[in-house]
Design an enzyme around this catalytic site. Structure first.
Site, short mmCIF file in Angstrom:
data_model
loop_
_atom_site.label_atom_id
_atom_site.label_comp_id
_atom_site.label_asym_id
_atom_site.label_seq_id
_atom_site.Cartn_x
_atom_site.Cartn_y
_atom_site.Cartn_z
N GLY A 45 45.55 37.20 40.87
CA GLY A 45 44.95 35.93 40.49
C GLY A 45 43.46 35.96 40.77
O GLY A 45 43.00 36.70 41.65
N GLN A 50 35.38 32.23 42.52
CA GLN A 50 35.28 33.56 43.11
C GLN A 50 34.32 34.48 42.36
O GLN A 50 33.97 35.54 42.85
CB GLN A 50 36.67 34.22 43.16
N CYS A 98 43.35 37.78 49.69
CA CYS A 98 42.43 37.14 48.74
C CYS A 98 41.31 38.12 48.42
O CYS A 98 40.78 38.77 49.32
CB CYS A 98 41.88 35.86 49.37
N LEU A 99 40.96 38.22 47.15
CA LEU A 99 39.89 39.14 46.75
C LEU A 99 38.55 38.78 47.38
O LEU A 99 37.70 39.65 47.57
CB LEU A 99 39.78 39.19 45.22
N HIS A 140 47.79 29.23 45.38
CA HIS A 140 46.64 29.93 45.99
C HIS A 140 45.39 29.78 45.11
O HIS A 140 44.32 29.43 45.60
CB HIS A 140 46.99 31.42 46.19
N GLU A 141 45.54 30.03 43.82
CA GLU A 141 44.39 29.93 42.91
C GLU A 141 43.96 28.47 42.72
O GLU A 141 42.77 28.18 42.62
CB GLU A 141 44.70 30.59 41.56
N HIS A 144 41.62 27.42 45.29
CA HIS A 144 40.24 27.87 45.04
C HIS A 144 39.46 26.84 44.22
O HIS A 144 38.30 26.56 44.52
CB HIS A 144 40.21 29.21 44.30
#
Length: 190
Positions: A45, A50, A98-99, A140-141, A144
């Protein structure tokens, strides 16, 4: 084009994203770049904040989890202007990463089922229910675009235990195989 991923500590990750319109500039190209960036970083994701855009857009591809949940085999979706309608069920723990926060993984408690309203990449409106890992990735996304990170769901003790690692990430002291932008390095260049 692979875009740099914004690292922990950048204020954009704490901002609530704004809704976009159908005529948002180069939207299809942006979506394609987001998928390319996500795949290059081995993610499932990626949300627009991000990559430095404070807008309500995220992409997911849950197919790497199809061994655990066969229904995720071709589960690739775009979420524009998403609005969480409901989260329900008994929360369950799952180890998340997480990226924007590389090298840190923590057990996070989330609901197993959600209802969400969103537009897809063709501006078709959907109201859908998701369960299991798909629901978790979406939550999760979605966090963000609400300006929240998974680390905020941790206990104060866990947050204290990873504080120095988080600070190191914001300074660029992390080994990743994808492009990133680090907030502490950005400040030094001024």
């Amino acid at each position: 084009m692979k875009l740099p991923i914004i690292a922990y500590g950048d204020p954009i990750l704490k901002r609530k994203g704004i809704e976009i319109e159908k005529d948002y500039p180069d939207l299809q190209e942006l979506i394609a770049h987001m998928f390319e960036t996500m795949y290059a970083a081995h993610g499932v994701g990626l949300a627009a904040p991000q990559i430095g855009r404070s807008i309500r857009l995220f992409v997911i591809d849950a197919s790497p989890f199809d061994d655990d949940e066969p229904a995720l085999k071709d589960f690739k979706k775009v979420f524009i202007n998403a609005e969480m309608i409901d989260e329900h069920g008994e929360k369950w723990l799952f180890n998340e990463g997480c990226l924007s926060i590389p090298e840190i993984r923590e057990d996070v408690s989330r609901y197993p089922a959600i209802s969400i309203r969103y537009f897809d990449e063709n501006w078709v409106e959907h109201e859908a229910d998701f369960t299991g890992l798909a629901a978790r990735i979406i939550q999760h996304e979605y966090d963000h675009i609400e300006g929240k990170l998974f680390t905020e769901k941790l206990s104060p003790l866990r947050k204290a235990m990873i504080k120095s690692k988080l600070e190191a990430i914001s300074r660029g002291q992390v080994d990743v195989d994808y492009k990133m932008k680090f907030p502490a390095l950005k400040k030094k260049k001024r």
